[in-house]
Design a protein around this motif. Structure first.
Motif, PDB file in Angstrom:
ATOM      1  N   PRO A 103      -3.118  10.586   7.393  1.00 17.55           N
ATOM      2  CA  PRO A 103      -3.282  10.880   8.823  1.00 17.55           C
ATOM      3  C   PRO A 103      -2.724  12.264   9.139  1.00 17.55           C
ATOM      4  O   PRO A 103      -1.665  12.644   8.639  1.00 17.55           O
ATOM      5  N   GLN A 104      -3.433  13.009   9.973  1.00 19.24           N
ATOM      6  CA  GLN A 104      -3.035  14.387  10.251  1.00 19.24           C
ATOM      7  C   GLN A 104      -1.801  14.430  11.133  1.00 19.24           C
ATOM      8  O   GLN A 104      -1.738  13.774  12.178  1.00 19.24           O
ATOM      9  N   ASP A 188       2.669   3.452   7.402  1.00 21.15           N
ATOM     10  CA  ASP A 188       3.933   4.111   7.759  1.00 21.15           C
ATOM     11  C   ASP A 188       3.884   5.615   7.494  1.00 21.15           C
ATOM     12  O   ASP A 188       4.818   6.350   7.839  1.00 21.15           O
ATOM     13  N   CYS A 189       2.781   6.082   6.853  1.00 17.73           N
ATOM     14  CA  CYS A 189       2.550   7.506   6.559  1.00 17.73           C
ATOM     15  C   CYS A 189       3.616   8.099   5.636  1.00 17.73           C
ATOM     16  O   CYS A 189       3.724   9.319   5.515  1.00 17.73           O
ATOM     17  N   GLU A 190       4.401   7.234   5.004  1.00 17.43           N
ATOM     18  CA  GLU A 190       5.443   7.711   4.083  1.00 17.43           C
ATOM     19  C   GLU A 190       5.210   7.235   2.663  1.00 17.43           C
ATOM     20  O   GLU A 190       5.711   7.854   1.719  1.00 17.43           O
ATOM     21  N   LEU A 202       4.223   1.301  -5.982  1.00 22.19           N
ATOM     22  CA  LEU A 202       4.461   1.819  -4.636  1.00 22.19           C
ATOM     23  C   LEU A 202       5.204   3.139  -4.755  1.00 22.19           C
ATOM     24  O   LEU A 202       6.244   3.229  -5.407  1.00 22.19           O
ATOM     25  N   TRP A 203       4.659   4.192  -4.118  1.00 26.94           N
ATOM     26  CA  TRP A 203       5.232   5.535  -4.189  1.00 26.94           C
ATOM     27  C   TRP A 203       5.698   5.983  -2.807  1.00 26.94           C
ATOM     28  O   TRP A 203       5.136   5.591  -1.795  1.00 26.94           O
ATOM     29  N   HIS A 204       6.696   6.854  -2.802  1.00 23.26           N
ATOM     30  CA  HIS A 204       7.021   7.613  -1.593  1.00 23.26           C
ATOM     31  C   HIS A 204       6.351   8.973  -1.735  1.00 23.26           C
ATOM     32  O   HIS A 204       6.384   9.579  -2.809  1.00 23.26           O
ATOM     33  N   LEU A 205       5.731   9.445  -0.661  1.00 20.93           N
ATOM     34  CA  LEU A 205       4.978  10.696  -0.748  1.00 20.93           C
ATOM     35  C   LEU A 205       5.854  11.905  -1.079  1.00 20.93           C
ATOM     36  O   LEU A 205       5.348  12.922  -1.561  1.00 20.93           O
ATOM     37  N   ALA A 232      -7.316  -2.355  -4.699  1.00 22.31           N
ATOM     38  CA  ALA A 232      -6.158  -2.706  -3.864  1.00 22.31           C
ATOM     39  C   ALA A 232      -6.164  -1.823  -2.624  1.00 22.31           C
ATOM     40  O   ALA A 232      -6.584  -0.666  -2.670  1.00 22.31           O
ATOM     41  N   GLU A 233      -5.683  -2.384  -1.507  1.00 22.04           N
ATOM     42  CA  GLU A 233      -5.642  -1.612  -0.262  1.00 22.04           C
ATOM     43  C   GLU A 233      -4.548  -2.141   0.663  1.00 22.04           C
ATOM     44  O   GLU A 233      -4.320  -3.349   0.736  1.00 22.04           O
ATOM     45  N   PHE A 234      -3.908  -1.202   1.383  1.00 24.63           N
ATOM     46  CA  PHE A 234      -2.932  -1.560   2.402  1.00 24.63           C
ATOM     47  C   PHE A 234      -3.637  -2.023   3.671  1.00 24.63           C
ATOM     48  O   PHE A 234      -4.753  -1.594   3.980  1.00 24.63           O
TER      49      PHE A 234
END
Length: 452
Positions: A103-104, A188-190, A202-205, A232-234
Motif C-alpha cells: 500500500p502506498q 499491517d503493512c509491516e 513470516l517476514w518483517h519488511l 497462501a494469502e493474508f
C-alpha cells in the motif's frame, strides 16, 4: 461502478499492448505474473527472463477523451538474474513467480518480487528536478579547486525531464529450501508471508536476515509426504489470519494469535469426494492452484484444474458456489496428462465488488462468472480481438459428441499451447489484464470508457 453484467455482455474494449508487427518471442518473454497496485493506476508484469515491466494508466485528456484507461510503459527493470546453488548443484531460474504491491505510504511506490528462492523489495520513484549551483563542484560533478571559490551561492532545484528510478531496498534470501510459490503482504503493512511447497515464513519488511516459520508440513520421513502447499494469502484486513491451499484440494485458515507455529489450523475447508466419480486423475485435478480472499474478507475464491469455487468462511463442509470452467476437457484428461497440461496452474481473480469472478483457460480463452445472475461468458484474448476499441465476441466450445452450432469451437481444435494462466482485475473498475504467453491484453468495459 457499473453493473458487472455489462462486462459479461461482452461490452469490452481491448487496448492491446502487443508490439506491431507481431514478432517471434523467446522463452524469457513469457509473462509469469500480473498484478495491479491498490489504486489500479499501476500494473506490473513479471516474465520468465526475470524482468518486471510497470505500466501506468494515462490521465484523462481533453483532446483525447478515450485515452483514459490506456496503460503505457512506465518503467522496466531486471529484478532477478539466473543463479547457481553450488551446494545442491541446482540452477535457480530468474523467472518472476509473483509480484505484490505494498500500500502506498508516500510519493514512492514499493513492490515485492520473487523467483524460486529470493524475494526483493523495490522502490519506484519519480524525479523531475535536479540540484544546480554547488559551491564545491562544477557542472559536471568534478570537485573545484577551493582557491577558485570566491563567493558562496545557495544551490537551487531546476526542472528536468521526468525520470523514473527503480532501486532495490531489501533482499530477503536463504529462507526457502523449496520453490517459492506465493508472497502476500499483510494488512499491517509491516509484515508479509512467503510460501514454498512445505513451509510458510513470516517476514518483517525491514529485516532481511531472519524470518519466522509459521507453517511447516514437512514430515520426518519424506516418503510419508502426501500433500504440498500450493498457494497462501493474508486476510485483507485481519492481520492475524491467513489461508493456504494444498495439492489435496483443501484450504486451511490459520490464526497467528493461537500459537506461533500454525501447524494446527483454525478451520479446514474441504469438499467430500464423490466415490462414484473417482478416477486416476481425481487427485491431480483437485489440487488447488490459486486462492484469493474477496475484498470484503468474507469469501475465498479457489481454482483447481476444472472448476472455480467460492467458499464462505463460515461454512467449511462444502463450497458456496462451484463454477465449471472447462468441463468439456473431462473426457480429454488422459491426453492432457500425457502432454503435462493437467499440471498447469491457473490463477483466479475477483472484481472490485466481489460480484464477478474471472479465470483463464486454453486457446487463449478466459471465463467470467456473474455470482448474482449466474450468467457466464467465454472471451478470447487474441490478435484479432485486440484491435484498439474492438468489442469482444463471446465464444463457445462444443463438447465432444454434442451438437455444434455456428461459430462454435470444437474441443478437438483447441490449442493447448495457448493458455491464460495469469489474470488481474482492477481493484475498483471494470478493467482487466490478461497475460497470454508474451502478450499483455487490457480490456475495459465499453460503457465505462465512453463515460470519460
Amino acid at each position: 461502478m457499473l453493473s458487472p453484467i455489462q462486462v459479461l455482455c461482452s461490452d469490452i474494449t481491448s487496448l492491446s499492448l502487443e508490439p506491431e508487427p507481431f514478432a517471434s518471442y523467446t522463452e524469457a518473454d513469457i509473462i509469469s505474473t500480473v498484478e495491479f497496485n491498490h489504486t489500479g493506476e499501476l500494473l506490473a508484469t513479471g516474465d520468465k527472463g526475470g524482468r518486471v515491466v510497470i505500466f501506468q494508466r494515462e490521465p484523462e485528456g481533453k483532446t483525447e477523451p478515450f485515452s483514459q484507461g490506456e496503460y503505457n510503459v512506465y518503467s522496466t527493470f531486471q529484478s532477478h538474474e539466473p543463479e547457481f546453488d553450488y551446494l545442491k548443484s541446482l540452477e535457480i531460474e530468474e523467472k518472476i513467480n509473483k509480484i505484490r504491491w505494498l500500500p502506498q505510504q508516500n510519493a514512492a511506490h514499493f513492490l515485492l518480487s520473487t523467483n524460486d528462492k529470493t524475494i526483493k523489495l523495490w522502490k519506484v520513484s519519480e524525479r523531475d528536478k535536479r540540484p544546480e549551483g554547488y559551491n564545491l563542484k562544477d557542472e559536471e560533478g568534478r570537485i573545484k579547486d577551493i582557491s577558485t571559490v570566491t563567493s558562496l551561492q545557495v544551490p537551487v532545484l531546476m526542472p528536468m525531464d521526468l525520470m523514473v528510478e527503480v532501486s532495490p531496498r531489501r533482499v530477503f534470501a536463504n529462507a526457502h529450501t523449496y520453490h517459492v510459490n506465493s508472497i502476500s503482504v499483510n494488512s499491517d503493512c509491516e509484515t508479509y508471508l512467503s510460501a514454498d511447497d512445505l513451509r510458510i515464513n513470516l517476514w518483517h519488511l525491514g529485516i532481511t536476515d531472519r524470518s519466522f516459520n509459521i507453517v511447516d508440513i514437512k514430515p520426518a520421513n519424506m516418503e510419508d509426504l502426501t500433500e504440498v502447499i500450493t498457494a497462501a494469502e493474508f486476510h485483507p484486513f485481519h492481520c492475524n489470519l491467513f489461508v493456504y491451499s494444498s495439492s489435496k484440494g483443501t484450504l486451511r485458515l490459520c490464526d497467528m494469535r493461537e500459537q506461533a507455529l500454525c501447524d494446527k489450523h483454525s478451520k479446514l475447508f474441504e469438499e467430500p469426494e464423490d466415490p462414484s466419480a473417482r478416477s486416476f486423475f481425481s487427485e491431480i485435478i483437485s489440487s488447488v492452484s490459486d486462492v484469493k480472499f474477496s475484498h470484503s474478507g468474507r469469501y475465498l475464491l479457489t481454482r483447481d484444474y476444472l472448476t472455480a469455487k467460492v467458499w464462505d468462511l463460515n461454512m467449511e463442509n462444502k463450497p458456496l458456489e462451484t463454477y465449471q470452467v472447462h468441463d468439456y476437457l473431462r473426457s480429454k484428461l488422459c491426453s492432457l496428462y500425457e502432454n503435462d497440461c493437467i499440471f498447469d496452474k491457473f490463477e483466479c481473480a475477483w472484481n472490485g465488488s466481489d460480484s464477478v469472478i474471472m479465470t483463464g483457460a486454453y486457446n487463449n480463452f478466459f471465463r467470467m462468472f456473474d455470482r448474482n445472475t449466474k450468467r457466464d461468458v467465454t472471451l478470447e484474448a487474441s490478435r484479432e480481438s485486440s484491435k484498439p476499441r474492438a468489442v469482444l465476441k463471446p465464444r463457445r466450445v462444443c463438447a465432444a459428441g454434442s451438437k455444434r452450432r455456428k461459430d462454435d469451437i470444437s474441443v478437438d481444435s483447441l490449442d493447448f499451447s495457448k493458455k491464460i494462466l495469469h489474470t488481474a482485475w482492477h481493484p475498483a473498475e471494470n478493467i482487466i489484464a490478461i497475460a497470454a504467453t508474451n502478450n499483455l491484453y487490457i480490456f475495459q468495459d465499453k460503457l465505462n470508457s465512453e463515460m470519460h
